[in-house]
Design a protein around this motif. Structure first.
Motif, PDB file in Angstrom:
ATOM      1  N   ILE A   1      -2.710  -6.272   5.156  1.00 28.96           N
ATOM      2  CA  ILE A   1      -2.995  -4.928   5.682  1.00 28.96           C
ATOM      3  C   ILE A   1      -3.135  -4.865   7.199  1.00 28.96           C
ATOM      4  CG2 ILE A   1      -4.112  -4.289   3.508  1.00 28.96           C
ATOM      5  CD1 ILE A   1      -6.818  -4.593   4.846  1.00 28.96           C
ATOM      6  N   ALA A   2      -3.119  -6.001   7.885  1.00 28.19           N
ATOM      7  CA  ALA A   2      -3.390  -6.016   9.321  1.00 28.19           C
ATOM      8  C   ALA A   2      -2.409  -5.166  10.115  1.00 28.19           C
ATOM      9  CB  ALA A   2      -3.381  -7.455   9.841  1.00 28.19           C
TER      10      ALA A   2
ATOM     11  N   ALA B   1     -13.150  -2.036  -5.215  1.00 32.36           N
ATOM     12  CA  ALA B   1     -11.936  -1.818  -6.005  1.00 32.36           C
ATOM     13  C   ALA B   1     -12.193  -1.905  -7.505  1.00 32.36           C
ATOM     14  CB  ALA B   1     -10.861  -2.813  -5.593  1.00 32.36           C
ATOM     15  N   SER B   2     -13.432  -1.711  -7.935  1.00 33.63           N
ATOM     16  CA  SER B   2     -13.734  -1.810  -9.371  1.00 33.63           C
ATOM     17  C   SER B   2     -12.972  -0.779 -10.185  1.00 33.63           C
ATOM     18  CB  SER B   2     -15.243  -1.656  -9.611  1.00 33.63           C
ATOM     19  OG  SER B   2     -15.704  -0.397  -9.143  1.00 33.63           O
TER      20      SER B   2
ATOM     21  N   VAL C   1      -5.191  -2.983  -4.889  1.00 34.01           N
ATOM     22  CA  VAL C   1      -6.449  -3.301  -4.210  1.00 34.01           C
ATOM     23  C   VAL C   1      -6.253  -3.245  -2.699  1.00 34.01           C
ATOM     24  CG1 VAL C   1      -8.103  -5.140  -3.708  1.00 34.01           C
ATOM     25  CG2 VAL C   1      -7.471  -4.653  -6.061  1.00 34.01           C
ATOM     26  N   ASN C   2      -5.183  -3.849  -2.211  1.00 32.85           N
ATOM     27  CA  ASN C   2      -4.911  -3.845  -0.775  1.00 32.85           C
ATOM     28  C   ASN C   2      -4.782  -2.425  -0.241  1.00 32.85           C
ATOM     29  OD1 ASN C   2      -4.883  -6.603  -0.966  1.00 32.85           O
ATOM     30  ND2 ASN C   2      -2.662  -6.816  -0.819  1.00 32.85           N
ATOM     31  N   ALA C   3      -4.083  -1.582  -0.975  1.00 30.91           N
ATOM     32  CA  ALA C   3      -3.894  -0.199  -0.546  1.00 30.91           C
ATOM     33  C   ALA C   3      -5.220   0.548  -0.495  1.00 30.91           C
ATOM     34  CB  ALA C   3      -2.926   0.510  -1.488  1.00 30.91           C
ATOM     35  N   LYS C   4      -6.083   0.315  -1.476  1.00 34.38           N
ATOM     36  CA  LYS C   4      -7.369   1.008  -1.509  1.00 34.38           C
ATOM     37  C   LYS C   4      -8.270   0.571  -0.352  1.00 34.38           C
ATOM     38  CE  LYS C   4     -11.343   1.999  -4.498  1.00 34.38           C
ATOM     39  NZ  LYS C   4     -11.257   3.474  -4.423  1.00 34.38           N
TER      40      LYS C   4
ATOM     41  N   ILE D   1     -10.588   1.588   5.312  1.00 34.86           N
ATOM     42  CA  ILE D   1     -10.715   1.207   6.715  1.00 34.86           C
ATOM     43  C   ILE D   1     -10.129   2.285   7.623  1.00 34.86           C
ATOM     44  CG2 ILE D   1     -10.043  -0.499   8.455  1.00 34.86           C
ATOM     45  CD1 ILE D   1     -10.026  -2.577   6.150  1.00 34.86           C
ATOM     46  N   LYS D   2      -8.933   2.758   7.286  1.00 39.22           N
ATOM     47  CA  LYS D   2      -8.300   3.795   8.108  1.00 39.22           C
ATOM     48  C   LYS D   2      -9.122   5.077   8.130  1.00 39.22           C
ATOM     49  CE  LYS D   2      -4.195   3.517   6.121  1.00 39.22           C
ATOM     50  NZ  LYS D   2      -2.761   3.786   5.819  1.00 39.22           N
TER      51      LYS D   2
END
Length: 269
Positions: free
Chosen positions: A75-76, A166-167, A249-252, A257-258
């Motif tokens: 995601i960086a 992310a549960s 999970v990465n997308a969430k 953060i954004k």
């Protein structure tokens, strides 16, 4: 010919100075001069992965480090962020007695993480994102130290326990709850590197449901797989689900953060 070579050299230098992205997002791989070209003028966000070394069923002892670092790398670029080196040792807690585990005391961990955050602030990062891969007492320490640094130094900090946040993704993908080294965490590691998953060593008896508050406790915890719900969260090693889980999970996490940075900016903080 000399003038042509000089002109070519000028264009190469200019293209480096005005590059839109650094050659790497990893702070321990970037050159100091390139770092200065990007931070803080073009990049003011840093991700710090944190974890520990402890047993994780049939995946690697360093799963709590493997997961947040892989997530940070995924995601960086989307976040226009650099990645600080992972803090691989942490407050392990009730699984510290297992082979290969390490236990760092709170008295040692808290000032160390504090100095790391101070260093990131000194290097002019405005947004410091702690992507934590290990829970227990470590979470409380990270939250307190991050809050103190934010208030003292005027930076903005966010601490995320990725598996907990992310549960809902766990329930969406697997239709049941997960666990420590359970269905969800094993799948995430499987998506990163299948060679870290030793399916041939798996035995369902290696799993124990975590006790309800106030019922019982045991140190060491009797199993290296801790289920959040009785009868749910046993690893299934499904490759397709693992990849889907990894991506969602990465997308969430990236979305959180954004959105947090957007609201910090909106509030003028």
């Amino acid at each position: 010919m000399k003038s042509f070579i000089a002109l070519l050299g000028f264009f190469i230098l200019s293209s480096n100075l005005f590059a839109q992205s650094p050659s790497t997002c990893e702070m321990d791989r970037i050159n100091w001069m390139e770092f200065a070209e990007f931070v803080p003028m073009k990049i003011n966000t840093v991700i710090l992965p944190t974890g520990t070394l402890e047993p994780h069923g049939v995946v690697n002892n360093g799963a709590d480090n493997t997961a947040p670092f892989a997530m940070a790398k995924a995601i960086a670029n989307e976040l226009n962020a650099l990645i600080a080196p992972t803090l691989n040792y942490g407050i392990t807690g009730s699984m510290a007695a297992y082979p290969g585990a390490f236990q760092i005391s709170e008295e040692a961990y808290a000032p160390f993480i504090r100095d790391i955050l101070k260093g990131l602030a000194k290097n002019k990062f405005k947004n410091i994102i702690i992507l934590n891969g290990h829970g227990g007492g470590q979470t409380a320490v990270l939250q307190k130290v991050a809050a103190d640094i934010a208030n003292e130094l005027g930076v903005r900090t966010l601490v995320i326990n990725w598996w907990s946040y992310a549960s809902d993704v766990t329930l969406e993908v697997f239709k049941e709850d997960g666990g420590h080294a359970g269905l969800n965490e094993t799948a995430y590691i499987q998506a990163i590197d299948p060679t870290l998953v030793h399916k041939d060593r798996y035995n369902p008896d290696q799993a124990t449901a975590y006790p309800k508050t106030g019922t019982w406790s045991a140190v060491p915890f009797p199993s290296s797989i801790g289920l959040y719900q009785e009868g749910q969260g046993y690893p299934n090693f499904d490759e397709k689900q693992a990849k889907e889980y990894f991506q969602k999970v990465n997308a969430k996490v990236a979305g959180l953060i954004k959105e947090t940075i957007r609201k910090w900016d909106l509030a003028g903080l």
